[in-house]
Design a protein around this motif. Structure first.
Motif, short mmCIF file in Angstrom:
data_model
loop_
_atom_site.label_atom_id
_atom_site.label_comp_id
_atom_site.label_asym_id
_atom_site.label_seq_id
_atom_site.Cartn_x
_atom_site.Cartn_y
_atom_site.Cartn_z
N MET A 271 0.99 -1.46 -0.41
CA MET A 271 -0.13 -0.48 0.27
C MET A 271 0.89 1.20 0.17
O MET A 271 0.55 2.09 -0.96
CB MET A 271 -0.87 -0.19 1.17
N VAL A 272 1.93 1.50 1.35
CA VAL A 272 2.91 2.93 1.09
C VAL A 272 3.51 2.74 -0.39
O VAL A 272 3.66 3.99 -0.90
CB VAL A 272 3.30 2.87 2.04
N ASP A 273 3.49 1.41 -0.76
CA ASP A 273 4.56 1.71 -1.93
C ASP A 273 4.03 2.53 -3.30
O ASP A 273 4.54 3.15 -3.83
CB ASP A 273 5.25 0.76 -2.53
N LEU A 274 3.00 1.83 -3.29
CA LEU A 274 1.85 1.29 -4.20
C LEU A 274 1.82 3.37 -4.31
O LEU A 274 1.82 4.32 -5.35
CB LEU A 274 0.75 0.99 -4.84
N LEU A 275 1.52 3.64 -3.40
CA LEU A 275 0.30 5.15 -3.19
C LEU A 275 2.10 6.29 -3.32
O LEU A 275 2.26 7.29 -4.13
CB LEU A 275 0.16 5.39 -1.50
N GLU A 276 2.93 5.98 -2.22
CA GLU A 276 4.09 6.85 -2.95
C GLU A 276 5.28 7.16 -4.51
O GLU A 276 5.18 8.08 -4.83
CB GLU A 276 5.71 6.18 -2.19
N THR A 277 4.67 5.94 -5.08
CA THR A 277 4.77 5.84 -6.74
C THR A 277 3.54 6.84 -7.12
O THR A 277 4.15 7.87 -8.33
CB THR A 277 4.32 4.20 -7.24
N ALA A 278 2.16 6.98 -6.65
CA ALA A 278 1.16 7.57 -7.62
C ALA A 278 1.80 9.06 -7.39
O ALA A 278 1.16 9.75 -7.85
CB ALA A 278 0.18 6.92 -7.50
N ALA A 279 2.09 9.07 -5.95
CA ALA A 279 2.35 10.60 -5.67
C ALA A 279 3.08 11.08 -6.74
O ALA A 279 3.66 12.60 -6.35
CB ALA A 279 2.33 10.09 -3.98
N SER A 280 4.55 10.26 -6.51
CA SER A 280 5.59 10.70 -7.23
C SER A 280 5.12 11.42 -8.38
O SER A 280 6.24 12.00 -9.51
CB SER A 280 6.98 10.03 -6.92
N TYR A 281 4.16 11.07 -9.36
CA TYR A 281 3.78 11.45 -10.17
C TYR A 281 2.13 12.50 -10.47
O TYR A 281 1.85 12.43 -11.29
CB TYR A 281 3.34 10.14 -11.36
N ASN A 282 2.05 12.73 -9.57
CA ASN A 282 1.17 13.88 -9.29
C ASN A 282 -0.02 13.44 -9.93
O ASN A 282 -0.90 14.29 -10.33
CB ASN A 282 1.87 14.90 -10.45
N THR A 283 -0.13 11.65 -9.25
CA THR A 283 -1.44 11.26 -9.92
C THR A 283 -2.79 12.39 -9.16
O THR A 283 -2.55 12.00 -7.67
CB THR A 283 -1.49 10.22 -9.43
N ARG A 284 -3.91 12.24 -9.56
CA ARG A 284 -5.24 12.72 -8.70
C ARG A 284 -6.47 11.86 -9.11
O ARG A 284 -6.56 11.05 -10.43
CB ARG A 284 -5.71 14.13 -9.82
N GLU A 296 -5.58 14.52 -5.10
CA GLU A 296 -4.38 14.61 -5.00
C GLU A 296 -3.43 13.51 -4.50
O GLU A 296 -3.68 13.43 -2.81
CB GLU A 296 -2.53 15.67 -4.77
N VAL A 297 -3.02 12.02 -4.57
CA VAL A 297 -2.59 11.19 -3.54
C VAL A 297 -1.36 11.78 -3.37
O VAL A 297 -0.73 12.17 -3.62
CB VAL A 297 -2.21 10.17 -4.71
N VAL A 298 -1.46 11.40 -2.10
CA VAL A 298 -0.20 11.92 -0.85
C VAL A 298 0.59 10.49 -0.85
O VAL A 298 0.32 9.67 -0.76
CB VAL A 298 -1.06 11.78 0.93
N ASN A 299 1.68 11.19 -0.48
CA ASN A 299 2.78 10.14 -0.44
C ASN A 299 3.75 9.67 0.66
O ASN A 299 3.37 10.71 1.92
CB ASN A 299 4.13 11.40 -1.03
N TRP A 315 -5.67 4.04 -1.76
CA TRP A 315 -6.36 3.03 -1.73
C TRP A 315 -6.69 2.18 -2.85
O TRP A 315 -6.60 1.92 -4.01
CB TRP A 315 -5.39 2.53 -0.79
N VAL A 316 -8.35 2.38 -2.18
CA VAL A 316 -9.13 1.87 -3.36
C VAL A 316 -9.07 2.19 -5.01
O VAL A 316 -8.77 1.14 -5.83
CB VAL A 316 -10.51 1.66 -2.74
N PRO A 317 -9.64 3.43 -5.07
CA PRO A 317 -9.11 3.82 -6.89
C PRO A 317 -8.12 3.30 -7.25
O PRO A 317 -8.39 3.93 -8.08
CB PRO A 317 -9.92 4.97 -6.43
N LEU A 318 -7.48 3.97 -6.16
CA LEU A 318 -5.72 3.18 -7.03
C LEU A 318 -5.13 2.27 -7.16
O LEU A 318 -5.43 2.09 -8.34
CB LEU A 318 -4.71 3.65 -6.41
N THR A 319 -6.01 1.33 -6.82
CA THR A 319 -5.30 -0.15 -6.96
C THR A 319 -6.98 -0.66 -8.09
O THR A 319 -6.47 -2.15 -9.42
CB THR A 319 -6.34 -1.45 -6.15
#
Length: 382
Positions: A271-284, A296-299, A315-319
């Motif tokens: 969870m925390v790894d994928l969220l960090e990845t998404a945050a680094s791409y400024n995922t919304r 915006e996804v938090v790191n 996490w839910v919408p990101l997965t």
């Protein structure tokens, strides 16, 4: 994992890279700074010394050596601070036993195992669970043994008394898929193996030694249940427990409270790894139930410590997004799990235990570390 950039030319680089494809700079990961860096040899500084390569006329005072496993085997891209007497980096020194590298298949297997271990090391370090700069060349974290089957001596992946053993056959994609299908598992990766086994190590450190056994039993059950018999019963019933999804992250988690914890721990690291990845791409993301609001996804590893509900809401919408992207490429779901309220309660417990045990380096201390040599005015990497 977050994205990195070559601080010399600004080109995107990745965690495993050893050279920037844009400017040609040599690259290394600097564990004491938890960042990738362009590096250059130190002129007249002694053989084997490197420093971060800076823009313009800036000169870094930091000095490093390349990990011995890089210079001799090209199997690592971590650097070692020059003052550290250990030839191996903080990740490689955790490996106590290597497979026989004279066997043709084993060098590649070993490389893949170490690459996955370095990724896990990064996440554990960002969570404050391992030291990135242990004193006097020492090591911090679980010890690893990467072993191959011998005639009549099969290697079982597992953890015992601080040592994680992994069968090197797991590094072969075809063999890992065969075992996944044989055991009716929806997910089986090297990184997943390492995260799961690290959960056993941290149960000893955070729960048992941390005085949390009673609270653990309230959430996961009584770990004094006979472990070997529990596993035998689990496999005897084909790993199936009715309605297991209501309380567990996976079927294997039903085998024993220790396995429940280890599976939950691994999912938290996912969870925390994928969220960090998404945050680094400024995922919304458009959060379900809030159709007009884009968030915006938090790191979770750099922006303070977000509360658990925020992590789950994202996490839910990101997965769902990641799985949809995979399907569009004809691949299976990257995260083939649906977390119930019961499973989320256990993930919350892991989140709280980590938060109660370790605190992140305050921002001012991190900045002081970044500029500790007094001459480096720019952060290494991004």
């Amino acid at each position: 994992m977050k994205t990195f950039h070559c601080q010399f030319c600004g080109h995107p680089i990745f965690f495993e890279n050893v050279q920037c494809l844009q400017c040609g700079s040599a690259l290394a990961f600097l564990p004491d700074r938890l960042n990738m860096s362009a590096i250059e040899e130190v002129p007249d500084g002694g053989e084997g010394l490197w420093r971060p390569r800076m823009r313009g006329r800036k000169v870094s005072g930091a000095r490093y050596r390349l990990c011995h496993n890089h210079t001799t085997q090209n199997a690592c891209n971590f650097a070692v601070p020059a003052r550290d007497p250990n030839e191996l980096c903080v990740s490689c020194r955790l490996t106590r036993v290597l497979p026989d590298l004279s066997v043709p298949e084993n060098p590649l297997r070993w490389y893949r195992l170490e690459a996955a271990k370095r990724r896990m090391f990064y996440t554990l370090a960002k969570l404050g669970l391992v030291s990135t700069d242990p004193p006097a060349g020492s090591a911090d974290g679980p010890i690893f043994e990467f072993l191959a089957d011998l005639p009549g001596q099969p290697v079982m992946t597992g953890h015992a008394q601080g040592v994680i053993t992994l069968n090197v056959a797991e590094a072969d994609d075809a063999e890992r898929v065969r075992r996944r299908e044989e055991m009716h598992e929806p997910y089986r990766t090297l990184l997943g193996h390492l995260r799961h086994e690290s959960g056993h190590f941290y149960w000893d450190r955070l729960v048992d030694e941390g005085g949390r056994v009673e609270s653990f039993r309230q959430v996961f059950g009584d770990e004094r249940l006979d472990y070997q018999k529990a596993l035998q019963d689990h496999y005897a019933r084909g790993g199936t427990v009715p309605d297991w999804q209501d309380s567990f992250v996976s079927q294997y988690a039903t085998a024993h409270p220790w396995e429940d914890w280890a599976e939950t721990w691994a999912h938290y690291l996912h969870m925390v790894d994928l969220l960090e990845t998404a945050a680094s791409y400024n995922t919304r993301l458009r959060i379900p139930g809030q159709e007009q609001e884009v968030e915006e996804v938090v790191n979770p590893l750099e922006t303070g410590r977000p509360d658990f509900d925020t992590l789950v809401d994202q996490w839910v919408p990101l997965t769902l997004l990641v799985n949809s992207l995979n399907r569009s490429l004809g691949q299976e779901d990257a995260y083939p799990f649906a977390l119930s309220a019961g499973a989320l309660d256990k993930l919350r417990y892991v989140h709280d235990v980590i938060g109660e045990t370790y605190s992140r380096v305050p921002a001012k201390d991190a900045q002081a570390q970044k500029n500790k040599d007094g001459s480096e005015a720019e952060a290494v990497g991004r």
